[in-house]
Scaffold this motif. Sequence first.
Motif, mmCIF file in Angstrom:
data_model
loop_
_atom_site.group_PDB
_atom_site.id
_atom_site.type_symbol
_atom_site.label_atom_id
_atom_site.label_comp_id
_atom_site.label_asym_id
_atom_site.label_seq_id
_atom_site.Cartn_x
_atom_site.Cartn_y
_atom_site.Cartn_z
ATOM 1 N N PRO A 290 0.801 -1.224 0.000
ATOM 2 C CA PRO A 290 0.000 0.000 0.000
ATOM 3 C C PRO A 290 0.838 1.280 0.000
ATOM 4 O O PRO A 290 0.422 2.281 -0.595
ATOM 5 C CB PRO A 290 -0.838 -0.127 1.283
ATOM 6 C CG PRO A 290 -0.142 -1.128 2.123
ATOM 7 C CD PRO A 290 0.533 -2.067 1.181
ATOM 8 N N ILE A 291 2.004 1.249 0.633
ATOM 9 C CA ILE A 291 2.856 2.442 0.617
ATOM 10 C C ILE A 291 3.374 2.697 -0.794
ATOM 11 O O ILE A 291 3.404 3.837 -1.272
ATOM 12 C CB ILE A 291 4.011 2.293 1.627
ATOM 13 C CG1 ILE A 291 3.461 2.258 3.056
ATOM 14 C CG2 ILE A 291 5.014 3.432 1.466
ATOM 15 C CD1 ILE A 291 4.509 2.040 4.118
ATOM 16 N N ASP A 292 3.751 1.632 -1.491
ATOM 17 C CA ASP A 292 4.183 1.784 -2.881
ATOM 18 C C ASP A 292 3.058 2.349 -3.737
ATOM 19 O O ASP A 292 3.284 3.194 -4.613
ATOM 20 C CB ASP A 292 4.635 0.435 -3.452
ATOM 21 C CG ASP A 292 5.944 -0.041 -2.849
ATOM 22 O OD1 ASP A 292 6.637 0.778 -2.207
ATOM 23 O OD2 ASP A 292 6.264 -1.239 -3.010
ATOM 24 N N ALA A 293 1.839 1.873 -3.496
ATOM 25 C CA ALA A 293 0.690 2.339 -4.277
ATOM 26 C C ALA A 293 0.438 3.820 -4.034
ATOM 27 O O ALA A 293 0.242 4.605 -4.977
ATOM 28 C CB ALA A 293 -0.546 1.518 -3.928
ATOM 29 N N LEU A 294 0.435 4.241 -2.765
ATOM 30 C CA LEU A 294 0.203 5.644 -2.436
ATOM 31 C C LEU A 294 1.301 6.537 -3.006
ATOM 32 O O LEU A 294 1.031 7.624 -3.537
ATOM 33 C CB LEU A 294 0.137 5.813 -0.913
ATOM 34 C CG LEU A 294 -1.077 5.186 -0.217
ATOM 35 C CD1 LEU A 294 -0.832 5.116 1.285
ATOM 36 C CD2 LEU A 294 -2.344 5.967 -0.521
ATOM 37 N N THR A 295 2.545 6.068 -2.930
ATOM 38 C CA THR A 295 3.671 6.857 -3.438
ATOM 39 C C THR A 295 3.624 6.973 -4.953
ATOM 40 O O THR A 295 3.899 8.044 -5.518
ATOM 41 C CB THR A 295 5.001 6.226 -2.988
ATOM 42 O OG1 THR A 295 5.025 6.143 -1.557
ATOM 43 C CG2 THR A 295 6.184 7.052 -3.471
ATOM 44 N N GLU A 296 3.263 5.888 -5.629
ATOM 45 C CA GLU A 296 3.176 5.948 -7.094
ATOM 46 C C GLU A 296 2.054 6.883 -7.529
ATOM 47 O O GLU A 296 2.202 7.625 -8.514
ATOM 48 C CB GLU A 296 2.955 4.550 -7.677
ATOM 49 C CG GLU A 296 2.989 4.555 -9.205
ATOM 50 C CD GLU A 296 2.829 3.174 -9.831
ATOM 51 O OE1 GLU A 296 2.610 3.116 -11.066
ATOM 52 O OE2 GLU A 296 2.901 2.169 -9.107
ATOM 53 N N ILE A 297 0.948 6.880 -6.817
ATOM 54 C CA ILE A 297 -0.145 7.808 -7.139
ATOM 55 C C ILE A 297 0.340 9.245 -6.993
ATOM 56 O O ILE A 297 0.106 10.091 -7.870
ATOM 57 C CB ILE A 297 -1.364 7.541 -6.237
ATOM 58 C CG1 ILE A 297 -2.053 6.241 -6.660
ATOM 59 C CG2 ILE A 297 -2.359 8.707 -6.306
ATOM 60 C CD1 ILE A 297 -3.132 5.767 -5.706
ATOM 61 N N ALA A 298 1.029 9.541 -5.889
ATOM 62 C CA ALA A 298 1.560 10.898 -5.699
ATOM 63 C C ALA A 298 2.510 11.276 -6.827
ATOM 64 O O ALA A 298 2.460 12.393 -7.354
ATOM 65 C CB ALA A 298 2.273 10.986 -4.348
ATOM 66 N N THR A 299 3.368 10.342 -7.222
ATOM 67 C CA THR A 299 4.335 10.595 -8.295
ATOM 68 C C THR A 299 3.635 10.905 -9.609
ATOM 69 O O THR A 299 4.011 11.850 -10.327
ATOM 70 C CB THR A 299 5.260 9.380 -8.455
ATOM 71 O OG1 THR A 299 6.014 9.190 -7.257
ATOM 72 C CG2 THR A 299 6.219 9.565 -9.627
ATOM 73 N N LEU A 300 2.607 10.132 -9.938
ATOM 74 C CA LEU A 300 1.892 10.355 -11.191
ATOM 75 C C LEU A 300 1.123 11.671 -11.161
ATOM 76 O O LEU A 300 1.048 12.381 -12.177
ATOM 77 C CB LEU A 300 0.946 9.187 -11.476
ATOM 78 C CG LEU A 300 1.652 7.870 -11.831
ATOM 79 C CD1 LEU A 300 0.657 6.717 -11.891
ATOM 80 C CD2 LEU A 300 2.394 7.988 -13.158
ATOM 81 N N LEU A 301 0.551 12.016 -10.012
ATOM 82 C CA LEU A 301 -0.144 13.299 -9.895
ATOM 83 C C LEU A 301 0.841 14.452 -10.063
ATOM 84 O O LEU A 301 0.519 15.464 -10.690
ATOM 85 C CB LEU A 301 -0.846 13.395 -8.546
ATOM 86 C CG LEU A 301 -2.091 12.514 -8.372
ATOM 87 C CD1 LEU A 301 -2.575 12.553 -6.930
ATOM 88 C CD2 LEU A 301 -3.208 12.959 -9.316
ATOM 89 N N GLU A 302 2.039 14.319 -9.505
ATOM 90 C CA GLU A 302 3.059 15.358 -9.660
ATOM 91 C C GLU A 302 3.484 15.463 -11.120
ATOM 92 O O GLU A 302 3.666 16.570 -11.644
ATOM 93 C CB GLU A 302 4.267 15.036 -8.784
ATOM 94 C CG GLU A 302 3.996 15.202 -7.305
ATOM 95 C CD GLU A 302 5.002 14.485 -6.428
ATOM 96 O OE1 GLU A 302 4.923 14.647 -5.203
ATOM 97 O OE2 GLU A 302 5.859 13.751 -6.966
ATOM 98 N N ARG A 303 3.619 14.327 -11.753
ATOM 99 C CA ARG A 303 4.090 14.341 -13.137
ATOM 100 C C ARG A 303 3.080 14.996 -14.065
ATOM 101 O O ARG A 303 3.462 15.705 -14.998
ATOM 102 C CB ARG A 303 4.378 12.907 -13.590
ATOM 103 C CG ARG A 303 4.919 12.864 -15.003
ATOM 104 C CD ARG A 303 5.796 11.676 -15.207
ATOM 105 N NE ARG A 303 6.305 11.674 -16.566
ATOM 106 C CZ ARG A 303 7.294 10.920 -16.996
ATOM 107 N NH1 ARG A 303 7.903 10.116 -16.161
ATOM 108 N NH2 ARG A 303 7.701 10.961 -18.247
ATOM 109 N N GLU A 304 1.797 14.792 -13.798
ATOM 110 C CA GLU A 304 0.801 15.444 -14.654
ATOM 111 C C GLU A 304 0.483 16.854 -14.150
ATOM 112 O O GLU A 304 -0.423 17.519 -14.637
ATOM 113 C CB GLU A 304 -0.466 14.605 -14.753
ATOM 114 C CG GLU A 304 -1.302 14.541 -13.499
ATOM 115 C CD GLU A 304 -2.647 13.868 -13.731
ATOM 116 O OE1 GLU A 304 -3.487 13.928 -12.828
ATOM 117 O OE2 GLU A 304 -2.867 13.299 -14.825
ATOM 118 N N ARG A 305 1.254 17.301 -13.118
ATOM 119 C CA ARG A 305 1.142 18.648 -12.583
ATOM 120 C C ARG A 305 -0.261 18.951 -12.065
ATOM 121 O O ARG A 305 -0.814 20.012 -12.282
ATOM 122 C CB ARG A 305 1.595 19.676 -13.629
ATOM 123 C CG ARG A 305 3.065 19.550 -13.923
ATOM 124 C CD ARG A 305 3.462 20.185 -15.218
ATOM 125 N NE ARG A 305 2.655 19.772 -16.353
ATOM 126 C CZ ARG A 305 2.746 18.577 -16.928
ATOM 127 N NH1 ARG A 305 3.595 17.681 -16.495
ATOM 128 N NH2 ARG A 305 1.974 18.269 -17.952
#
Length: 328
Positions: A3-18
């Motif tokens: 779940p930590i990997d999932a939450l972190t990847e979501i944050a990363t993708l949201l940052e990438r799409e600004r």
Amino acid sequence: MDPIDALTEIATLLERERASRYRSKAFRAAARAIEDFTPDQLADSALLRRTAGVGDTSLAVIQEAVAGEVPAYLAELRARYAPAVSSLRAALRGDLHCHSEWSDGQTPIEAMVAAARALGHEYLALTDHSPRLRVARGLSAERLREQLDVVAGFSGGGFTLLSGIEVDILEDGALDQEPDLLDELDVVVASAHSKLRMERGPMTRRLIAAVSDSRVDVLGHVTGRLIRGERGTRPPSTLDARAVFAACAAHGVAVEINARPEREDPPDELIAVALEEGCLFSIDSDAHAPGQLGLLDEGAARAERAGVPAERIVTTWPLERLREWLAR
């Protein structure tokens, strides 16, 4: 799925799409909130609901991940985001332009370093803003010296965090930081952030003066244009690009290919001019959050389409060669 990997990847993708910085921060906060939870605690819905930092959406992500599924929201973001593909991307070894929460970045330095390591970077330059850019919490000389002491502790294990600055180019072409302090830094990216509608002659002289300063390594987002995004659009500055790029070539200054999709700066036609003038290039993310470091994909694809040879891109060079160029 963890779940930590999932939450972190979501944050990363949201940052990438600004997306909104508050959305990405919420998922990073949720990951921190459960980082010490046992499997039994992660399966306890009542406990998760009482946990500060875990909201309804992050709760659903945690529960789906614990159940062995790819969370629906993560799957949606993965489908929405398709990274640009180029053979040049694999040649990039690092990034010479990023920001932390010391100025207008979203996260601490350690989060940027962790993301750079995860991408396989050999090096990353931390280039927070200079003092005159108050809206971006630009660093005074005193704060920059304080940051230098911190930066020194982030290298090791095949990775180097380079000290640096994105120094503002003042109206007369001078640099917005103490000269002796600029001498101490590994990387100096010089960019114009104000008076971008200057007339062609003064703007050309301004940029030539900046790149003629022996302390400058990279000319950042040369035209200052914005072509999309939440800040709206902005036309490119008017300048004699051939004269500016000739000065860059003469002084060994790299022209930045800014990978942010809202910038795509320089425009394609100016990359062609810089190529003709014999310039070096630096493909940089200009990242303000960990997920944006991955925007190098976009910059590499653009450079490849423009026909920029890998050997003229300083961020394809190994650290030893890069340091030789920075010390020129």
